[in-house]
Each structure stands twice: as C-alpha cells, then as structure tokens.
Scaffold this motif. Sequence first.
Motif, PDB file in Angstrom:
ATOM      1  N   MET A   1       0.841  -1.195   0.000  1.00  0.00           N
ATOM      2  CA  MET A   1       0.000   0.000   0.000  1.00  0.00           C
ATOM      3  C   MET A   1       0.884   1.255   0.000  1.00  0.00           C
ATOM      4  N   PRO A   2       0.694   2.182  -0.927  1.00  0.00           N
ATOM      5  CA  PRO A   2       1.515   3.399  -0.975  1.00  0.00           C
ATOM      6  C   PRO A   2       1.381   4.232   0.301  1.00  0.00           C
ATOM      7  N   ALA A   3       2.460   4.862   0.704  1.00  0.00           N
ATOM      8  CA  ALA A   3       2.459   5.683   1.916  1.00  0.00           C
ATOM      9  C   ALA A   3       3.294   6.935   1.696  1.00  0.00           C
ATOM     10  N   LEU A   4       2.967   7.963   2.491  1.00  0.00           N
ATOM     11  CA  LEU A   4       3.622   9.271   2.356  1.00  0.00           C
ATOM     12  C   LEU A   4       3.839   9.873   3.729  1.00  0.00           C
ATOM     13  N   CYS A   5       5.049  10.347   3.969  1.00  0.00           N
ATOM     14  CA  CYS A   5       5.336  11.092   5.202  1.00  0.00           C
ATOM     15  C   CYS A   5       5.022  12.558   4.955  1.00  0.00           C
ATOM     16  N   ARG A   6       4.182  13.134   5.765  1.00  0.00           N
ATOM     17  CA  ARG A   6       3.766  14.520   5.564  1.00  0.00           C
ATOM     18  C   ARG A   6       4.760  15.525   6.120  1.00  0.00           C
ATOM     19  N   ASP A   7       5.799  15.061   6.792  1.00  0.00           N
ATOM     20  CA  ASP A   7       6.805  15.970   7.334  1.00  0.00           C
ATOM     21  C   ASP A   7       8.024  16.112   6.431  1.00  0.00           C
ATOM     22  N   CYS A   8       8.543  14.998   5.919  1.00  0.00           N
ATOM     23  CA  CYS A   8       9.731  15.087   5.061  1.00  0.00           C
ATOM     24  C   CYS A   8       9.428  14.733   3.606  1.00  0.00           C
ATOM     25  N   LEU A   9       8.158  14.329   3.335  1.00  0.00           N
ATOM     26  CA  LEU A   9       7.666  14.009   1.990  1.00  0.00           C
ATOM     27  C   LEU A   9       8.237  12.712   1.431  1.00  0.00           C
ATOM     28  N   HIS A  10       8.880  11.914   2.275  1.00  0.00           N
ATOM     29  CA  HIS A  10       9.322  10.596   1.813  1.00  0.00           C
ATOM     30  C   HIS A  10       8.094   9.766   1.455  1.00  0.00           C
ATOM     31  N   HIS A  11       8.122   9.092   0.323  1.00  0.00           N
ATOM     32  CA  HIS A  11       6.993   8.255  -0.086  1.00  0.00           C
ATOM     33  C   HIS A  11       7.501   6.991  -0.752  1.00  0.00           C
ATOM     34  N   ALA A  12       6.688   5.955  -0.650  1.00  0.00           N
ATOM     35  CA  ALA A  12       7.098   4.658  -1.173  1.00  0.00           C
ATOM     36  C   ALA A  12       5.860   3.863  -1.565  1.00  0.00           C
ATOM     37  N   ALA A  13       6.065   2.836  -2.340  1.00  0.00           N
ATOM     38  CA  ALA A  13       4.961   1.982  -2.785  1.00  0.00           C
ATOM     39  C   ALA A  13       4.505   1.042  -1.679  1.00  0.00           C
ATOM     40  N   GLU A  14       5.336   0.835  -0.653  1.00  0.00           N
ATOM     41  CA  GLU A  14       4.988  -0.041   0.463  1.00  0.00           C
ATOM     42  C   GLU A  14       4.663   0.803   1.694  1.00  0.00           C
ATOM     43  N   ALA A  15       3.681   0.358   2.439  1.00  0.00           N
ATOM     44  CA  ALA A  15       3.232   1.125   3.601  1.00  0.00           C
ATOM     45  C   ALA A  15       4.271   1.128   4.713  1.00  0.00           C
ATOM     46  N   PHE A  16       4.268   2.211   5.500  1.00  0.00           N
ATOM     47  CA  PHE A  16       5.101   2.287   6.696  1.00  0.00           C
ATOM     48  C   PHE A  16       4.342   3.095   7.737  1.00  0.00           C
ATOM     49  N   ALA A  17       4.449   2.675   8.998  1.00  0.00           N
ATOM     50  CA  ALA A  17       3.752   3.356  10.093  1.00  0.00           C
ATOM     51  C   ALA A  17       4.553   4.534  10.619  1.00  0.00           C
ATOM     52  N   ARG A  18       5.872   4.403  10.602  1.00  0.00           N
ATOM     53  CA  ARG A  18       6.774   5.485  11.009  1.00  0.00           C
ATOM     54  C   ARG A  18       7.727   5.737   9.857  1.00  0.00           C
ATOM     55  N   CYS A  19       7.953   7.017   9.543  1.00  0.00           N
ATOM     56  CA  CYS A  19       8.793   7.349   8.397  1.00  0.00           C
ATOM     57  C   CYS A  19      10.213   6.812   8.592  1.00  0.00           C
ATOM     58  N   PRO A  20      10.716   6.028   7.649  1.00  0.00           N
ATOM     59  CA  PRO A  20      12.077   5.500   7.787  1.00  0.00           C
ATOM     60  C   PRO A  20      13.148   6.569   7.627  1.00  0.00           C
ATOM     61  N   ARG A  21      12.784   7.723   7.115  1.00  0.00           N
ATOM     62  CA  ARG A  21      13.770   8.787   6.906  1.00  0.00           C
ATOM     63  C   ARG A  21      13.839   9.736   8.089  1.00  0.00           C
ATOM     64  N   CYS A  22      12.662  10.203   8.597  1.00  0.00           N
ATOM     65  CA  CYS A  22      12.677  11.219   9.666  1.00  0.00           C
ATOM     66  C   CYS A  22      12.014  10.743  10.951  1.00  0.00           C
ATOM     67  N   ALA A  23      11.483   9.517  10.957  1.00  0.00           N
ATOM     68  CA  ALA A  23      10.851   8.908  12.138  1.00  0.00           C
ATOM     69  C   ALA A  23       9.510   9.536  12.506  1.00  0.00           C
ATOM     70  N   SER A  24       8.958  10.369  11.637  1.00  0.00           N
ATOM     71  CA  SER A  24       7.664  10.985  11.915  1.00  0.00           C
ATOM     72  C   SER A  24       6.546   9.949  11.825  1.00  0.00           C
ATOM     73  N   ARG A  25       5.517  10.154  12.629  1.00  0.00           N
ATOM     74  CA  ARG A  25       4.336   9.305  12.551  1.00  0.00           C
ATOM     75  C   ARG A  25       3.206   9.974  11.772  1.00  0.00           C
ATOM     76  N   ARG A  26       3.488  11.153  11.228  1.00  0.00           N
ATOM     77  CA  ARG A  26       2.460  11.830  10.416  1.00  0.00           C
ATOM     78  C   ARG A  26       2.513  11.223   9.009  1.00  0.00           C
ATOM     79  N   VAL A  27       1.983  10.010   8.933  1.00  0.00           N
ATOM     80  CA  VAL A  27       2.041   9.222   7.701  1.00  0.00           C
ATOM     81  C   VAL A  27       0.629   8.983   7.200  1.00  0.00           C
TER      82      VAL A  27
END
Length: 418
Positions: free
Chosen positions: A1-27
């Motif tokens: 499932m595609p996911a997007l971090c709203r803090d650093c704008l990191h996005h990927a085709a696979e879902a993530f609960a916490r941003c792997p780049r900035c550790a934000s939970r605003r996903v």
Amino acid sequence: MPALCRDCLHHAAEAFARCPRCASRRVVAHPDLFRLGVAHVDCDAFYASVEKRDRPELLTKPVIVGGGRRGVVAACCYLARTRGVKSAMPMFKALAACPDAVVIRPDMAKYAAEGRRIRTLMEALTPLVQPLSIDEAVLDLAGTEALHGAPPAVVLARFALAVEREVGVTVSIGLAANRLMAKLAAERDKPRGFAVIGAAEAAAWLAPQPVSVLPGVGPAMAKRLQAAGFSTLGQLAALGPEEAARRFGEDGPGLAARARGEDSRPVRPEREVKSVSAETTFEADLSAREALEAPLWRLCEKLARRLAEKNLAAAGVTLKLKTAAFATRTRAVRLAQPTRLPDVIFAAARPLLEREADGTAFRLIGIGAQPLAPASEADRGDLADPEAPRRAARWQAVEALRAKFGEAAVVRGRGLRK
C-alpha cells in the motif's frame, strides 16, 4: 500500500507506520494515494489562526473572532470549540460556554490578504483552482505529475508545509475521486489533517453516516428525510432514480446519487456567484420602521458597492430580518430591470420592511441581491425610467469622492446614525 510522510515528503509503494527517513508518525497510506487528483483544501480555524499567529501570547488561550455581545461568532480556535463554541453562535452563548475566551473583532481586510497569499500558492500547483470561500478551495491536480515530478498527494503535502512556513497557519486536505468526497475527506481529520477516500470505498463509507453529513442537507431537510424513514445515507443511496423523484421531487435522484458518493461536477476556476448580500446586528433591538430604515439604507449602499466590485447587478432584492427570539424572516421581490444603485435597492426593500415592521423587535437586518445579472444590463433606462443612467452617473461620482476623501465625504441624510 503506498504511503507518504507529511513531514519530510518521503513516499514509497509499500506502507510504513513510522517514516524510515525522519521517524515521523504523520504518515498517510491508502491504496489509491498516488492515483487520486481532486483535493479539497480548508484552512483550520482560519480567522482565529491568523490572530494567534500575530499574537503569540494567545497560542494557549481560547480565541473567538466576532462582534459585541449581540453579535455572532465569526470563527473560533479549536480550544474554544472544545468548550462548546461554534461558528455563527450568538456571542452571549459563546461567552457563557467559554467565559475566559479572548474576543477579537474581525479584521476582514487582513484575512482576505492572507487568503490571497494561500490562493497564490494553490495556483502554482494547478490552473484548476475553484475558490469556495476566503479560506477554502477545491483543486484538480490530475495530469500534473509530470509538471511537479511527483503525484498529487506529494504535491499537496508539500503545499501544506509551505502554507505553514510562509503564512503561519495550517490547512486540512481531503483527497478523493470527486469534489463531494474530497470535501468530506477534508473534514475527517481536522486540524492539520490529510485524509483520503477512494472511489471504491465511497459508498460503503457513506452508508452508515447520518443524512446530515451530506453537504446541502441542512437541519430542515434532515428532519424531512428522517420523517420519511431515511436516517442514514445508505438508506438514501438504495433509492432508484424514479423512486427518489417520487419521494423528493426533481432533486431526489441527485440526492440519492450523492448519498452513494457520486459527483460529476468539474472544478471550475471561476466560481459562479449566486447572491451578494450585507447585514448588520444591532447593539439594541429595533422595532420602529423609521429606526430600521437608517441601517437598511447604509446596507443598500454597501450592497451596491459590493455589486460594483464583482461587476454584477441585482435583478431581485431580498430583505432579511432576525427577531429578538432569533427567528429569521426573509422577503423578496423581483426588479423591473437590473440595478447597482442603492436608491433603487432601497426603494424595493422599503415596502418589504414596512410590512414586517409590525412592532416586532429585531436584532439583525440584512439586504441581498438575488438573482444576479451582468453589470452591463444595469440601470440602462427605458421609457418608464429615462433618468436611470443619470442616477447611475451621480452614484459613481459619490463613490469617486468617497474613494478619494473617505467614507464620510458624502453622506445621505437617511443614513445618518442617531
């Protein structure tokens, strides 16, 4: 499932609960996240947010933007909302619910300026921006991925960060397949939200919702639907076009379609203006016709000015009165020919006021132009009224003097405050 971090704008085709780049939970994650292109953008508690931005000492305090004790709440911050304060609530009720609130008089010029700044940021994303109010708009970003080098969801998250950084307020965003669902999505996660509703899930998401959730279904319509046995949108959605028309008239099929999440309206950059109005709340109730005429005249002048600003004319006039008991009365009349002159608007509204000034105490009076007509059709004169063009020229001269020397440069006697 595609996911997007709203803090650093990191996005990927696979879902993530916490941003792997900035550790934000605003996903935000959704199967259609990178395929949807219609967005509804709504500023969070806009007037109050602008005031808190300009007065940081108010950040932790409940703030109400509104008039005096007899006025109404124009906007309030989320802290005040937790105390029961709502927009359009009478000020005395708002202050009873939240007595420690900081009350600030509206500064519409400032809010309009900040709204234009946000609109400029929107228009850099797509030419298809349809303003809905000073702090709300719908955008169509379909086909812009090549331009921005990113799907619309990423572009919108970047826009939200830019608004916070450059304007100092926050926005909530709804992303969906059409305007209706985008608006409903924007309301799901306020403030500072980003919600997504895909086309495939729209009907199922709407089904258990009360009918009052649907935009355009006010309290009166909701009661009518409930009396007919329709309390949820799923019940409405089950109606076929013929049955919907039989039960609710010509608007029935469209109502049932919207209950299923269907909406074919395009995003139009130029929003159609359906009415223009002006109103005022009195510091003390007024009942005498003579006392009501002075504020009515001043409102007619304000309405004429607003029509000129929008390059429109009044083809009809609507008088609005609100009693001391908060009951609203509206009376309307069509005009023989469109006008932008306060004299003509006042002459049409005055008989309506005379019929309503029966000793009832009123707390508010308003005047509106509806339906509207192009300015080119206004005050052209005819055999029945050959003086109309001259009156129009006189009014333009008065407005020119006021623009140069101030509002008090020319004042009609009937508009003087007693």
